[in-house]
Scaffold this motif. Structure first.
Motif, PDB file in Angstrom:
ATOM      1  N   LEU A  97      52.574  74.890   5.702  1.00 39.29           N
ATOM      2  CA  LEU A  97      51.264  75.028   5.070  1.00 39.29           C
ATOM      3  C   LEU A  97      51.201  75.348   3.519  1.00 39.29           C
ATOM      4  O   LEU A  97      50.119  75.618   2.919  1.00 39.29           O
TER       5      LEU A  97
ATOM      6  N   TRP B  70      48.050  72.436   9.081  1.00 41.99           N
ATOM      7  CA  TRP B  70      46.891  73.530   9.339  1.00 41.99           C
ATOM      8  C   TRP B  70      46.426  73.347  10.733  1.00 41.99           C
ATOM      9  O   TRP B  70      46.443  74.312  11.581  1.00 41.99           O
ATOM     10  N   LYS B  71      45.921  71.990  11.220  1.00 45.04           N
ATOM     11  CA  LYS B  71      45.616  71.938  12.562  1.00 45.04           C
ATOM     12  C   LYS B  71      46.520  72.328  13.662  1.00 45.04           C
ATOM     13  O   LYS B  71      46.296  72.912  14.536  1.00 45.04           O
ATOM     14  N   THR B  72      47.781  71.872  13.324  1.00 41.54           N
ATOM     15  CA  THR B  72      48.768  72.024  14.361  1.00 41.54           C
ATOM     16  C   THR B  72      49.100  73.755  14.333  1.00 41.54           C
ATOM     17  O   THR B  72      49.138  74.513  15.460  1.00 41.54           O
ATOM     18  N   PHE B  73      49.106  74.341  13.089  1.00 39.52           N
ATOM     19  CA  PHE B  73      49.424  75.855  13.131  1.00 39.52           C
ATOM     20  C   PHE B  73      48.116  76.494  13.719  1.00 39.52           C
ATOM     21  O   PHE B  73      48.432  77.569  14.547  1.00 39.52           O
ATOM     22  N   ILE B  74      47.054  76.252  13.672  1.00 38.80           N
ATOM     23  CA  ILE B  74      45.920  76.849  14.037  1.00 38.80           C
ATOM     24  C   ILE B  74      45.850  76.657  15.620  1.00 38.80           C
ATOM     25  O   ILE B  74      45.679  77.694  16.345  1.00 38.80           O
ATOM     26  N   SER B  75      46.269  75.531  16.263  1.00 38.91           N
ATOM     27  CA  SER B  75      46.248  75.353  17.619  1.00 38.91           C
ATOM     28  C   SER B  75      47.573  76.295  18.351  1.00 38.91           C
ATOM     29  O   SER B  75      47.253  76.347  19.265  1.00 38.91           O
ATOM     30  N   ASP B  76      48.447  76.379  17.371  1.00 42.76           N
ATOM     31  CA  ASP B  76      49.622  77.158  18.003  1.00 42.76           C
ATOM     32  C   ASP B  76      49.597  78.453  17.880  1.00 42.76           C
ATOM     33  O   ASP B  76      50.797  79.305  17.896  1.00 42.76           O
ATOM     34  N   TYR B  77      48.621  78.938  17.001  1.00 38.02           N
ATOM     35  CA  TYR B  77      48.814  80.330  16.386  1.00 38.02           C
ATOM     36  C   TYR B  77      48.822  81.634  17.285  1.00 38.02           C
ATOM     37  O   TYR B  77      49.553  82.404  16.979  1.00 38.02           O
ATOM     38  N   THR B  78      48.655  81.389  18.450  1.00 39.82           N
ATOM     39  CA  THR B  78      48.863  82.473  19.632  1.00 39.82           C
ATOM     40  C   THR B  78      50.206  82.618  19.737  1.00 39.82           C
ATOM     41  O   THR B  78      50.607  83.532  20.036  1.00 39.82           O
TER      42      THR B  78
END
Length: 61
Positions: free
Chosen positions: A14, A35-43
């Motif tokens: 990022l 960013w899309k990948t990071f947000i979807s995996d943020y948990t």
């Protein structure tokens, strides 16, 4: 800010100034996909904390 968190590997894709892997072409689209990948995996990356903005008040329960 990246340095403040001790340069986490999960966040490196990022950061715009990080060098890309050899053979990978950078673009704004690629950055948005990262960013899309990071947000979807943020948990699995960020610590779980209660979000006070979404906490129900007594009147909402």
């Amino acid at each position: 800010m990246y340095a403040d968190f001790d340069y986490p590997e999960e966040v490196a894709p990022l950061v715009r100034y990080m060098p890309l892997p050899e053979g990978v072409e950078g673009s704004e689209e690629r950055l948005f996909e990262n960013w899309k990948t990071f947000i979807s995996d943020y948990t699995s990356i960020l610590p779980k904390k209660a979000n006070p903005a979404t906490k129900k008040t007594d009147s909402q329960q």
